[in-house]
Design an enzyme around this catalytic site. Structure first.
Site, PDB file in Angstrom:
ATOM      1  N   HIS A 155       2.691 -22.837 -14.150  1.00 38.22           N
ATOM      2  CA  HIS A 155       3.527 -22.261 -13.300  1.00 38.22           C
ATOM      3  C   HIS A 155       2.816 -21.845 -11.952  1.00 38.22           C
ATOM      4  O   HIS A 155       3.459 -21.309 -10.958  1.00 38.22           O
ATOM      5  CB  HIS A 155       4.391 -21.158 -13.682  1.00 38.22           C
ATOM      6  CG  HIS A 155       5.437 -21.731 -14.566  1.00 38.22           C
ATOM      7  ND1 HIS A 155       6.543 -21.718 -14.475  1.00 38.22           N
ATOM      8  CD2 HIS A 155       5.309 -22.119 -16.110  1.00 38.22           C
ATOM      9  CE1 HIS A 155       7.331 -22.422 -15.186  1.00 38.22           C
ATOM     10  NE2 HIS A 155       6.653 -22.470 -16.470  1.00 38.22           N
ATOM     11  N   ASP A 363       0.086 -18.425  -4.170  1.00 35.81           N
ATOM     12  CA  ASP A 363       1.132 -18.189  -5.248  1.00 35.81           C
ATOM     13  C   ASP A 363       1.794 -19.607  -5.774  1.00 35.81           C
ATOM     14  O   ASP A 363       1.633 -20.599  -4.883  1.00 35.81           O
ATOM     15  CB  ASP A 363       2.575 -17.797  -4.552  1.00 35.81           C
ATOM     16  CG  ASP A 363       3.362 -16.975  -5.389  1.00 35.81           C
ATOM     17  OD1 ASP A 363       3.481 -16.995  -6.481  1.00 35.81           O
ATOM     18  OD2 ASP A 363       3.918 -15.674  -4.820  1.00 35.81           O
TER      19      ASP A 363
HETATM   20  P1  ADP Z   1       6.108 -14.026  -9.680  1.00 36.03           P
HETATM   21  O1  ADP Z   1       6.571 -14.895 -10.739  1.00 36.03           O
HETATM   22  O2  ADP Z   1       4.707 -14.161  -9.413  1.00 36.03           O
HETATM   23  O3  ADP Z   1       6.468 -12.770  -9.990  1.00 36.03           O
HETATM   24  P2  ADP Z   1       8.111 -15.253  -7.979  1.00 36.03           P
HETATM   25  O4  ADP Z   1       8.615 -14.888  -6.613  1.00 36.03           O
HETATM   26  O5  ADP Z   1       8.274 -16.748  -8.207  1.00 36.03           O
HETATM   27  O6  ADP Z   1       6.885 -14.539  -8.379  1.00 36.03           O
HETATM   28  O7  ADP Z   1       9.290 -14.716  -9.021  1.00 36.03           O
HETATM   29  C1  ADP Z   1       9.655 -13.195  -8.790  1.00 36.03           C
HETATM   30  C2  ADP Z   1      11.036 -12.878  -9.314  1.00 36.03           C
HETATM   31  O8  ADP Z   1      11.333 -11.418  -9.518  1.00 36.03           O
HETATM   32  C3  ADP Z   1      11.859 -13.482  -8.336  1.00 36.03           C
HETATM   33  O9  ADP Z   1      13.323 -13.845  -8.997  1.00 36.03           O
HETATM   34  C4  ADP Z   1      12.382 -11.881  -7.751  1.00 36.03           C
HETATM   35  O10 ADP Z   1      13.351 -11.625  -7.222  1.00 36.03           O
HETATM   36  C5  ADP Z   1      11.713 -10.854  -8.798  1.00 36.03           C
HETATM   37  N1  ADP Z   1      11.402  -9.558  -8.404  1.00 36.03           N
HETATM   38  C6  ADP Z   1      10.191  -9.588  -7.743  1.00 36.03           C
HETATM   39  N2  ADP Z   1      10.012  -8.146  -7.507  1.00 36.03           N
HETATM   40  C7  ADP Z   1      11.163  -7.586  -8.052  1.00 36.03           C
HETATM   41  C8  ADP Z   1      11.467  -6.087  -7.973  1.00 36.03           C
HETATM   42  N3  ADP Z   1      10.628  -5.309  -7.289  1.00 36.03           N
HETATM   43  N4  ADP Z   1      12.418  -5.620  -8.580  1.00 36.03           N
HETATM   44  C9  ADP Z   1      13.222  -6.860  -9.262  1.00 36.03           C
HETATM   45  N5  ADP Z   1      13.246  -8.275  -9.284  1.00 36.03           N
HETATM   46  C10 ADP Z   1      12.067  -8.342  -8.561  1.00 36.03           C
END
Ligand code: ADP
Length: 459
Positions: A155, A363
């Site tokens: 991922h 990312d």
């Molecule tokens: P990662 O897997 O590295 O965290 P991604 O952008 O692929 O990054 O996925 C992050 C997920 O987590 C998304 O669905 C996003 O909406 C959620 N997310 C990220 N930050 C927050 C936050 N502060 N509060 C709630 N949900 C969050």
């Protein structure tokens, strides 16, 4: 029909109190047809690691989990996975905290997972292993005589050989991955880096199909970008318009434009650089003073890793500096909160925002970019400012693509977004939405599993 066995570091049991649907759970829901098995760590730490898996049937699925001892957890998860592999595979060699003991703990836990899974396996199961915590598990299963179809999906990004070899044990990990029948990546760039690493570690070269054969075993590769349920998320965002939180945010803005950032608090996400860029916008384009607020929602993450604590202190200071320099008595330019916010609430906030800042330094994919596009009102959409180093940028070319290390360029992109005519915003959004709707969580599972199941194996 063959059963699907999904293996991931963390299994969130539906019976667990306060269990949240993690990103992976949402993405895999499509693949988990009744009868499937989900195997992994329970999230519990005990005096010893489990000598057998705890198996629970729930909602037509079987969940099998193991607990880890405190020492296994520290070495495997905190130490090697998050202290070595995570920075390495995000190109941050300077942050690598390699310890041989952690690496050995990582191999031990991958072996332990294999030992606990083998008794649960049936001969025609299709096994799908996920992510950087389990790079050596396919090989561990093979060493225990498992002949089943095994797929692996990474991922997060994969690095070119010159970066990979900074890690002392890199070649072992690459050879172990080759024990799978199919290895999947988010982008073409990641797959190319992997194949170059295979060539460098094993002196084996891919054929025209991006497959290779080593010691009589053929390994295929696939690019399968992960996505979201775009239509479902759009519905959530439309419904959120009526929520109390959305109304409170609108009232607090008193007509000002909203820029939004939503991330885990992680050094890969480029948050200090993003704050600097916002400072540059206010400095170089003073016409936006008092006319825009940036809402940065940053969920605290991996707080037992030192580097994450120092990042938090750095951001506290930078946020204070920006607000100290530019605030007015009735305007705060940067609203910064370090917690998770409910997914429905976030959907409504995205829809209100004129700009989303998705500016990671590196990312795997970045789902926030896709969520923001899905959440927009297509008659008056906001603009996505997207890092060229997010996996999402390979596909989402109609965003304003930036280099996140260049604060002036990101500030200029924010300025361009703020003055962009409606017609251009609509055209960019329509093109992006079509892509977000095409590559979804469901299509990701379908594409990967179809390819895996088509592979001939000698049983
Ligand atoms: P990662 O897997 O590295 O965290 P991604 O952008 O692929 O990054 O996925 C992050 C997920 O987590 C998304 O669905 C996003 O909406 C959620 N997310 C990220 N930050 C927050 C936050 N502060 N509060 C709630 N949900 C969050």
């Amino acid at each position: 029909m063959s059963r699907l066995v999904v293996v991931s570091n963390r299994v969130s049991m539906p019976t667990e109190r306060g269990a949240k649907a993690g990103g992976l759970a949402v993405a895999l829901a499509e693949a988990m047809t009744p009868g499937s098995l989900w195997f992994g760590w329970s999230g519990k730490r005990g005096a010893t690691s489990s000598d057998q898996a705890t198996v629970i049937d729930h909602g037509g699925l079987t969940y099998a989990t193991v607990d880890l001892s405190e020492s296994d957890y520290r070495r495997f998860y905190v130490g090697f996975s998050n202290g070595s592999l995570w920075p390495l595979l995000h190109y941050r060699t300077g942050l690598l905290d390699f310890k041989r003991d952690d690496y050995e703990g990582y191999l031990t836990v991958n072996d332990l997972f294999a030992d606990r899974l083998v008794p649960l396996l049936r001969p025609d199961d299709t096994i799908w292993i996920h992510d950087y915590q389990l790079l050596t598990m396919a090989d561990a299963l093979r060493r225990r005589g498992v002949k089943n179809r095994i797929g692996f999906f990474l991922h997060i990004p994969f690095v070119p050989p010159a970066v990979l070899h900074v890690l002392p044990s890199a070649a072992v990990l690459v050879r172990a991955l080759a024990a799978a029948d199919l290895v999947g990546f988010q982008t073409h760039g990641d797959r190319m880096n992997f194949l170059e690493s295979v060539a460098s570690c094993m002196d084996v070269h891919p054929d025209d199909n991006h497959s290779f054969t080593h010691n009589g075993h053929r390994t295929e590769t696939i690019v399968a970008p992960i996505g979201i349920d775009a239509d479902g998320f759009a519905r959530t965002a439309r419904r959120a318009a009526g929520m109390a939180e959305t109304k409170r945010l609108i009232e607090s803005l008193v007509g000002r434009a909203l820029a939004i950032g939503v991330d885990r608090l992680d050094y890969t996400k480029g948050l200090p650089q993003r704050f600097d860029a916002f400072g540059q916008l206010l400095h170089r384009h003073p016409e936006h003073l008092r006319r825009i607020s940036l809402l940065q929602i940053a969920a605290r993450s991996r707080e037992d890793v030192d580097r994450y604590q120092s990042l938090r202190r750095e951001l506290d200071r930078k946020a204070g500096d920006i607000n100290g320099a530019y605030s007015d008595f009735d305007w705060t330019p940067l609203r910064y909160m370090t917690r998770t916010v409910n997914r429905n609430t976030i959907a409504g906030f995205y829809r209100l925002a004129r700009i989303a800042l998705v500016t990671p330094l590196r990312d795997g994919m970045n789902l926030v970019a896709k969520e923001f596009i899905a959440a927009q009102d297509s008659s008056d959409p906001g603009v996505l400012v997207l890092s060229r180093f997010a996996g999402a940028a390979e596909e989402m070319t109609e965003a304003l693509i930036v280099n996140p290390y260049d604060a002036d360029a990101v500030a200029d992109a924010m300025h361009a977004a703020l003055i962009m005519p409606l017609e251009e915003r609509k055209a960019r959004h329509a093109a992006l939405l079509a892509k977000v709707r095409r590559t979804t969580a469901a299509s990701f599972c379908r594409d990967f599993l179809a390819r895996l199941k088509a592979i001939e194996i000698d049983a």
